[in-house]
Scaffold this motif. Sequence first.
Motif, short mmCIF file in Angstrom:
data_model
loop_
_atom_site.label_atom_id
_atom_site.label_comp_id
_atom_site.label_asym_id
_atom_site.label_seq_id
_atom_site.Cartn_x
_atom_site.Cartn_y
_atom_site.Cartn_z
N TYR A 1 0.83 -1.21 0.00
CA TYR A 1 0.00 0.00 0.00
C TYR A 1 0.87 1.26 0.00
CZ TYR A 1 -4.07 -2.94 0.90
OH TYR A 1 -5.06 -3.87 0.79
N ARG A 2 1.93 1.26 0.79
CA ARG A 2 2.82 2.44 0.81
C ARG A 2 3.46 2.65 -0.55
NH1 ARG A 2 4.73 -0.32 5.57
NH2 ARG A 2 3.74 0.47 7.47
N ALA A 3 3.93 1.58 -1.16
CA ALA A 3 4.56 1.71 -2.48
C ALA A 3 3.55 2.12 -3.53
CB ALA A 3 5.22 0.38 -2.86
N MET A 4 2.33 1.61 -3.44
CA MET A 4 1.31 1.95 -4.43
C MET A 4 0.95 3.43 -4.36
SD MET A 4 -2.27 2.49 -4.66
CE MET A 4 -2.85 1.74 -3.15
N PHE A 5 0.76 3.97 -3.16
CA PHE A 5 0.45 5.40 -3.03
C PHE A 5 1.61 6.27 -3.51
CE2 PHE A 5 -2.80 4.00 0.11
CZ PHE A 5 -3.89 4.65 -0.44
N ALA A 6 2.84 5.77 -3.39
CA ALA A 6 4.00 6.55 -3.85
C ALA A 6 4.15 6.50 -5.37
CB ALA A 6 5.27 6.03 -3.18
N ASP A 7 3.76 5.40 -6.00
CA ASP A 7 4.00 5.23 -7.43
C ASP A 7 2.81 5.62 -8.30
OD1 ASP A 7 6.48 4.25 -6.79
OD2 ASP A 7 5.86 2.13 -6.87
N GLN B 1 2.06 0.15 -15.79
CA GLN B 1 3.02 1.02 -16.47
C GLN B 1 3.57 2.08 -15.52
OE1 GLN B 1 0.11 0.10 -17.52
NE2 GLN B 1 0.13 -0.49 -19.68
N ASN B 2 2.72 2.61 -14.64
CA ASN B 2 3.19 3.61 -13.69
C ASN B 2 4.18 3.02 -12.70
OD1 ASN B 2 1.61 5.63 -14.83
ND2 ASN B 2 -0.13 5.21 -13.49
N VAL B 3 3.92 1.79 -12.25
CA VAL B 3 4.81 1.16 -11.28
C VAL B 3 6.18 0.91 -11.90
CG1 VAL B 3 5.22 -0.91 -9.91
CG2 VAL B 3 2.96 0.16 -9.93
N THR B 4 6.19 0.31 -13.09
CA THR B 4 7.46 0.02 -13.74
C THR B 4 8.18 1.28 -14.19
OG1 THR B 4 6.28 -0.28 -15.84
CG2 THR B 4 6.70 -2.25 -14.51
#
Length: 322
Positions: A96-102, A271-274
Amino acid sequence: MTSQTVTATGRSGKPGNDRNAKNPKYAKNGDGAGGEPRKSLSRPRPSAFQYVVLGVLAVVFVYPIFWAVSSSLKPPAEIVSDPLSFSLGSLTLDNYRAMFADVPIGTGFLNTVLVVAVKGAMTMFFCPLAGYAFAKYRFPGKDLLFGVLMLTLMLPTLVLIIPLLLEMSQLGWVNTYQALILPGSIDAFSIFWMRQTIAAVPDELLDAGRVDGASEFGVFARIVAPVIRPGIAALGVLTAMNIYNDFVWPVVAVNDERHQTLQVVLSTLAQNVTGNRVGADFATVWGELLAAGSIAMLPVLVVFVLLQRHFINGILAGSVKG
């Protein structure tokens, strides 16, 4: 003296026996006329087989939700290596932390809330009024106009995308909230739903309101709307879910990040994460996808749980006539 005794006690010698036998009103212990037991009108209890079937169906529908939420709380490597396991010791909020950041999921969620609120309000205001006109008014070309309205239900959404996009381009509304809200805010299905619901309202109620001096809008607001409240509630739930889950039109109407809805953000999440994280592997993408999907499910689940009684009553409204 003897005749009076016989008359008072009845032929069998028991007081009121003839009256009890002839009139079911005086039957005791649930007995009907002539001492026959009354038939119970209560609902039959479900059998064990029905409980088993319902339990299996509940597991089939609930397990994917449980798996998505539980997997979003596991480390990314564990999601890929052992997707069916669930251990309380490995729970983490890193996905969740990584998702909100990316991912700009907050912007997408706010845009979706705005579109659902404004577009849903327009649907819930104009469609019941249109359904009221089709159900209770007589005017030239009414049947023809309603038939044309029903024909639009047969047109696939993809057929209307290009004409709508050209119209939005001519109006200068591409990449605006107007393009997300106005098209489809007054749809044929909602008008048809309201027309069928309002048609069951007795005309005598409307005439009584008019005699009391109520305006036409007052008749609708004070008499019709309270009577069809279950149907309006069901339409509200369906409208909110359809707008919330809409993907095809928002992805065509807007292409800038500032106006993207939640469903469009979710479609571009991988695509946003990568793109935002160098060396992001397959497991990391899956972890953030499951975290975003779990958040996206919450509003729909909350709305349905809170309004399920009204939704079911609205679906069943008019199915039983008494």
